[in-house]
Design an enzyme around this catalytic site. Structure first.
Site, mmCIF file in Angstrom:
data_model
loop_
_atom_site.group_PDB
_atom_site.id
_atom_site.type_symbol
_atom_site.label_atom_id
_atom_site.label_comp_id
_atom_site.label_asym_id
_atom_site.label_seq_id
_atom_site.Cartn_x
_atom_site.Cartn_y
_atom_site.Cartn_z
ATOM 1 N N GLY A 122 0.843 -1.197 0.000
ATOM 2 C CA GLY A 122 0.000 0.000 0.000
ATOM 3 C C GLY A 122 0.874 1.240 0.000
ATOM 4 N N VAL A 193 16.667 -8.731 23.771
ATOM 5 C CA VAL A 193 15.613 -9.747 23.861
ATOM 6 C C VAL A 193 15.819 -10.866 22.834
ATOM 7 C CG1 VAL A 193 13.149 -10.006 24.193
ATOM 8 C CG2 VAL A 193 14.153 -7.766 24.391
ATOM 9 N N GLY A 281 18.694 -4.440 17.685
ATOM 10 C CA GLY A 281 17.551 -3.538 17.647
ATOM 11 C C GLY A 281 16.909 -3.509 16.274
ATOM 12 N N HIS A 454 -3.294 -22.717 46.353
ATOM 13 C CA HIS A 454 -2.124 -23.462 46.829
ATOM 14 C C HIS A 454 -2.160 -24.882 46.286
ATOM 15 C CE1 HIS A 454 1.087 -24.841 49.428
ATOM 16 N NE2 HIS A 454 0.329 -25.915 49.686
HETATM 17 P P1 FAD Z 1 4.644 -5.773 12.092
HETATM 18 O O1 FAD Z 1 4.299 -6.974 12.863
HETATM 19 O O2 FAD Z 1 6.048 -5.595 11.660
HETATM 20 O O3 FAD Z 1 3.698 -5.793 10.828
HETATM 21 C C1 FAD Z 1 3.813 -4.857 9.795
HETATM 22 C C2 FAD Z 1 3.189 -5.443 8.540
HETATM 23 O O4 FAD Z 1 3.048 -4.412 7.574
HETATM 24 C C3 FAD Z 1 4.036 -6.538 7.875
HETATM 25 O O5 FAD Z 1 3.215 -7.621 7.509
HETATM 26 C C4 FAD Z 1 4.599 -5.848 6.637
HETATM 27 O O6 FAD Z 1 4.831 -6.742 5.560
HETATM 28 C C5 FAD Z 1 3.461 -4.914 6.316
HETATM 29 N N1 FAD Z 1 3.827 -3.735 5.502
HETATM 30 C C6 FAD Z 1 4.850 -2.881 5.693
HETATM 31 N N2 FAD Z 1 4.796 -1.887 4.791
HETATM 32 C C7 FAD Z 1 3.721 -2.131 4.013
HETATM 33 C C8 FAD Z 1 3.133 -1.455 2.919
HETATM 34 N N3 FAD Z 1 3.599 -0.297 2.469
HETATM 35 N N4 FAD Z 1 2.039 -2.009 2.363
HETATM 36 C C9 FAD Z 1 1.509 -3.173 2.817
HETATM 37 N N5 FAD Z 1 2.024 -3.839 3.862
HETATM 38 C C10 FAD Z 1 3.109 -3.319 4.446
HETATM 39 N N6 FAD Z 1 6.785 -8.778 20.720
HETATM 40 C C11 FAD Z 1 6.111 -9.237 21.786
HETATM 41 O O7 FAD Z 1 5.251 -8.519 22.314
HETATM 42 N N7 FAD Z 1 6.324 -10.484 22.288
HETATM 43 C C12 FAD Z 1 7.249 -11.317 21.747
HETATM 44 O O8 FAD Z 1 7.430 -12.443 22.228
HETATM 45 C C13 FAD Z 1 7.984 -10.871 20.647
HETATM 46 N N8 FAD Z 1 8.900 -11.661 20.071
HETATM 47 C C14 FAD Z 1 9.598 -11.216 18.987
HETATM 48 C C15 FAD Z 1 10.569 -12.041 18.437
HETATM 49 C C16 FAD Z 1 11.299 -11.606 17.354
HETATM 50 C C17 FAD Z 1 12.348 -12.505 16.781
HETATM 51 C C18 FAD Z 1 11.037 -10.326 16.784
HETATM 52 C C19 FAD Z 1 11.793 -9.841 15.588
HETATM 53 C C20 FAD Z 1 10.078 -9.497 17.327
HETATM 54 C C21 FAD Z 1 9.356 -9.937 18.441
HETATM 55 N N9 FAD Z 1 8.390 -9.118 19.042
HETATM 56 C C22 FAD Z 1 7.717 -9.568 20.145
HETATM 57 C C23 FAD Z 1 8.078 -7.779 18.523
HETATM 58 C C24 FAD Z 1 6.797 -7.821 17.657
HETATM 59 O O9 FAD Z 1 6.977 -8.759 16.619
HETATM 60 C C25 FAD Z 1 6.497 -6.444 17.096
HETATM 61 O O10 FAD Z 1 6.450 -5.505 18.145
HETATM 62 C C26 FAD Z 1 5.156 -6.452 16.378
HETATM 63 O O11 FAD Z 1 5.151 -7.377 15.340
HETATM 64 C C27 FAD Z 1 4.832 -5.058 15.856
HETATM 65 O O12 FAD Z 1 3.601 -5.108 15.223
HETATM 66 P P2 FAD Z 1 3.236 -4.078 14.038
HETATM 67 O O13 FAD Z 1 1.850 -4.404 13.652
HETATM 68 O O14 FAD Z 1 3.568 -2.707 14.453
HETATM 69 O O15 FAD Z 1 4.259 -4.430 12.856
HETATM 70 P P1 NAI Z 2 17.134 -4.998 21.808
HETATM 71 O O1 NAI Z 2 16.981 -3.529 21.757
HETATM 72 O O2 NAI Z 2 16.322 -5.779 22.740
HETATM 73 O O3 NAI Z 2 18.654 -5.358 22.104
HETATM 74 C C1 NAI Z 2 19.704 -4.914 21.292
HETATM 75 C C2 NAI Z 2 20.994 -5.074 22.066
HETATM 76 O O4 NAI Z 2 22.064 -4.900 21.169
HETATM 77 C C3 NAI Z 2 21.153 -4.026 23.168
HETATM 78 O O5 NAI Z 2 21.517 -4.650 24.363
HETATM 79 C C4 NAI Z 2 22.234 -3.103 22.615
HETATM 80 O O6 NAI Z 2 23.015 -2.521 23.642
HETATM 81 C C5 NAI Z 2 23.043 -4.071 21.779
HETATM 82 N N1 NAI Z 2 23.804 -3.438 20.702
HETATM 83 C C6 NAI Z 2 23.436 -2.420 19.892
HETATM 84 N N2 NAI Z 2 24.417 -2.132 19.011
HETATM 85 C C7 NAI Z 2 25.442 -2.992 19.257
HETATM 86 C C8 NAI Z 2 26.716 -3.209 18.690
HETATM 87 N N3 NAI Z 2 27.147 -2.478 17.650
HETATM 88 N N4 NAI Z 2 27.495 -4.178 19.201
HETATM 89 C C9 NAI Z 2 27.081 -4.948 20.246
HETATM 90 N N5 NAI Z 2 25.872 -4.782 20.842
HETATM 91 C C10 NAI Z 2 25.052 -3.821 20.350
HETATM 92 O O7 NAI Z 2 16.914 -5.464 20.290
HETATM 93 P P2 NAI Z 2 16.677 -6.900 19.651
HETATM 94 O O8 NAI Z 2 17.123 -7.978 20.559
HETATM 95 O O9 NAI Z 2 17.225 -6.797 18.285
HETATM 96 O O10 NAI Z 2 15.115 -6.965 19.573
HETATM 97 C C11 NAI Z 2 14.396 -5.919 18.923
HETATM 98 C C12 NAI Z 2 13.094 -5.686 19.589
HETATM 99 O O11 NAI Z 2 12.174 -6.711 19.255
HETATM 100 C C13 NAI Z 2 13.137 -5.713 21.110
HETATM 101 O O12 NAI Z 2 13.571 -4.491 21.654
HETATM 102 C C14 NAI Z 2 11.710 -5.944 21.433
HETATM 103 O O13 NAI Z 2 11.017 -4.737 21.355
HETATM 104 C C15 NAI Z 2 11.272 -6.867 20.320
HETATM 105 N N6 NAI Z 2 11.307 -8.257 20.806
HETATM 106 C C16 NAI Z 2 10.503 -8.592 21.853
HETATM 107 C C17 NAI Z 2 10.520 -9.866 22.349
HETATM 108 C C18 NAI Z 2 9.672 -10.177 23.513
HETATM 109 O O14 NAI Z 2 8.821 -9.376 23.849
HETATM 110 N N7 NAI Z 2 9.856 -11.318 24.171
HETATM 111 C C19 NAI Z 2 11.356 -10.905 21.785
HETATM 112 C C20 NAI Z 2 12.205 -10.428 20.728
HETATM 113 C C21 NAI Z 2 12.141 -9.150 20.259
#
Ligand code: FAD
Ligand code: NAI
Length: 475
Positions: A122, A193, A281, A454
């Protein structure tokens, strides 16, 4: 001929698909545009969370935890297993099936709620009196016009300069969830994370895991006492975490990846691994959105600028989730999506950022809500703290998992709960009680006086609340 909608949601992740459903529930004619493709090129609703984030990572965490339990802990229960082996392909297949169930579930929900779905990208074309024109390019190309637009385009993994993701050797979260065989040596950059969750998966399956973290403190955003306890557990498991490092040149070769790095004492080091996961990040995603065509304002990080109500710089254009400020969490995105749909309907949608819980799904799990002890100290707020170890909890002993504690922080004068921090078994589930308590502005005494079943892990929550007033009963 363009198709007219009351609300068009761009992005079908947790922020977007939930906003679309809520808007449809409120009586609007809603379209959702999402471009994610599955392996066959078809739609795969659910965004990062469903396809390469929350859901697949938790599937792998569960499989690897089961393997770890069978290999190291079942014997304590008298269960002898001979010839234990891990079929990685089957584990990945199961993960893919879990993802597909979720993708299909969202398609079903769209049908049920009469949300019209368009598979493709979009892009804003222009604004007119009828609303905003959105071009859809993809398997269902179209031109749509919406009175209100909700942008929920999410985020992408941040790459290290000079080390782009090839998803073979240098992996983002996407490649990290598709590794076809257990790497003998696995490196991770960033002990946030993703670093801890993905590092745990592959360590449990047998990889030698080294995590390089730039910051000198472990999990800086987590309560220090909880982070220390977690670090002790990870050290014991053999997860090697190096803090205060500076990552230098990264080279890929036929056999693997080498990372030049400097340790906290300034000594040059070399890490040689089979695969490298970079988890430093994520960056907000507005690629191909056409923000410039309509003058949608972005900040210096590329995030869409919004106010507290998720209103952007343009009238009737809203943005939610990872593409705006605030924590990048699926449940935060969802709450914003609901609140925006309700605001469009003239209601008073609200998101309380102070009660957004965080969970890290490692073993032990880490979960928290509200403020940490270090935040309260630096704000000069007078507080009382109470902790209770799982070691003294009967259910944790029966489970065979007594790592960690529950910690309460309450206002010194009013006893209002200011933060709850948990490291230990089922922390992800236990934290909900604290979220509810804080949402209702409960005191620690309120929790201390509530009857908890409990034997249950939740008794540790009650006991930690009692500990605020120095009157634990079981410790
Ligand atoms: P997204 O989930 O990124 O969705 C965006 C969507 O928009 C995608 O489908 C993309 O293809 C689509 N899109 C983008 N641009 C366009 C466009 N122009 N037109 C049409 N479609 C488009 N969060 C938690 O709370 N708990 C967790 O356990 C957790 N685990 C995670 C593990 C990993 C490995 C990662 C990477 C993230 C994790 N997160 C977790 C973070 C979580 O995935 C995100 O915070 C969440 O998905 C954000 O939702 P969103 O709807 O903002 O974006
Ligand atoms: P993060 O922000 O959690 O961690 C990134 C880490 O990389 C930080 O500790 C930072 O200090 C370090 N870092 C940054 N630059 C660096 C460098 N050049 N060299 C070495 N270390 C460096 O980001 P991450 O793990 O990529 O996850 C992204 C986000 O996805 C999270 O912040 C979270 O919002 C979401 N997420 C949430 C999960 C959950 O809710 N369980 C699981 C996985 C992701």
């Amino acid at each position: 001929m363009s198709k007219q909608f009351d609300v068009i949601v761009i992005g079908g992740g947790p922020g977007g698909y939930i906003a679309a459903i809520r808007a449809a529930q409120l009586g609007f004619n809603v379209a959702c545009v999402d471009e994610w493709k599955n392996a066959r090129g078809g739609p795969a609703l659910g965004g990062t969370c469903t396809n390469v984030g929350c859901i697949p990572s938790k599937a792998l965490l569960q499989s690897s935890e089961n393997f770890d339990q069978a290999g190291h802990h079942f014997a304590d229960h008298g269960i002898e297993i001979k010839g234990l082996a891990m079929d990685v392909a089957k584990m990945l297949g199961r993960k893919d099936a879990v993802v597909k169930q979720n993708n299909d579930g969202i398609l079903y929900l769209f049908k049920k709620n009469k949300v019209t779905f368009f598979h493709g990208r979009g892009t804003f074309v222009k604004a007119s009196d009828a609303g905003y024109e959105i071009n859809v390019a993809g398997s269902t190309p179209d031109t749509l016009v919406g009175k209100h637009i909700i942008v929920a385009t999410g985020s992408n993994a941040r790459a290290l300069p000079g080390a782009p993701f090839d998803e073979e050797m240098i992996l983002s979260n996407d490649g990290a969830l598709r590794v076809g065989a257990v790497p003998q040596k696995l490196g991770l950059i960033g002990s946030g994370v993703i670093g801890l969750e993905m590092g745990s998966v592959w360590r449990r399956l047998g990889s030698e895991v080294t995590v390089l973290e730039a910051l000198p403190t472990f999990l800086g955003a987590v309560d220090e006492q909880i982070a220390r306890e977690a670090k002790k557990a990870f050290d014991k498991q053999g997860l090697k975490i190096e803090l205060g490092v500076k990552v230098g040149e990264i080279k890929t070769g036929k056999k693997g990846v080498s990372v030049a790095w400097t340790n906290a004492r300034g000594e040059a080091q070399l890490l040689e691994v089979d695969k490298l996961i970079v988890s430093i990040g994520r960056v907000p995603n507005t690629i191909g959105l056409g923000a410039e065509a309509v003058g949608l304002k972005l900040d210096e990080r590329g995030a869409i600028v919004v106010d507290d109500d998720c209103k952007t710089s343009l009238p009737n254009v809203w943005a939610v989730g990872d593409v705006v400020r605030g924590p990048m969490l699926a449940h935060k995105a969802e709450e914003e999506g609901v609140a925006v749909a309700e605001r469009i309907a003239g209601q008073h949608g609200h998101v309380n950022f102070n009660t957004v819980p965080w969970v890290i799904y490692t073993s032990p799990e880490i979960a928290w809500v509200g403020q940490t002890e270090q935040q309260l100290k630096s704000a000069g707020r007078a507080y009382k703290a109470g902790t209770f170890p799982f070691l003294a909890n009967g259910r944790a002993r029966a489970l065979g998992d007594t790592t960690g504690m529950v910690k309460f922080l309450a206002d010194a004068a009013t006893d209002e709960i200011l933060g709850v921090h948990i490291v230990g078994p089922q922390a992800s589930e236990l934290i909900s009680e604290a979220v509810v308590a804080m949402e209702f502005r409960a005191s620690s005494e309120d929790i201390a006086r509530i009857c908890h079943a409990h034997p249950s892990l939740s008794e540790a929550t009650k006991e930690a609340a009692l500990a605020v007033d120095k009157r634990t009963l079981n410790f």
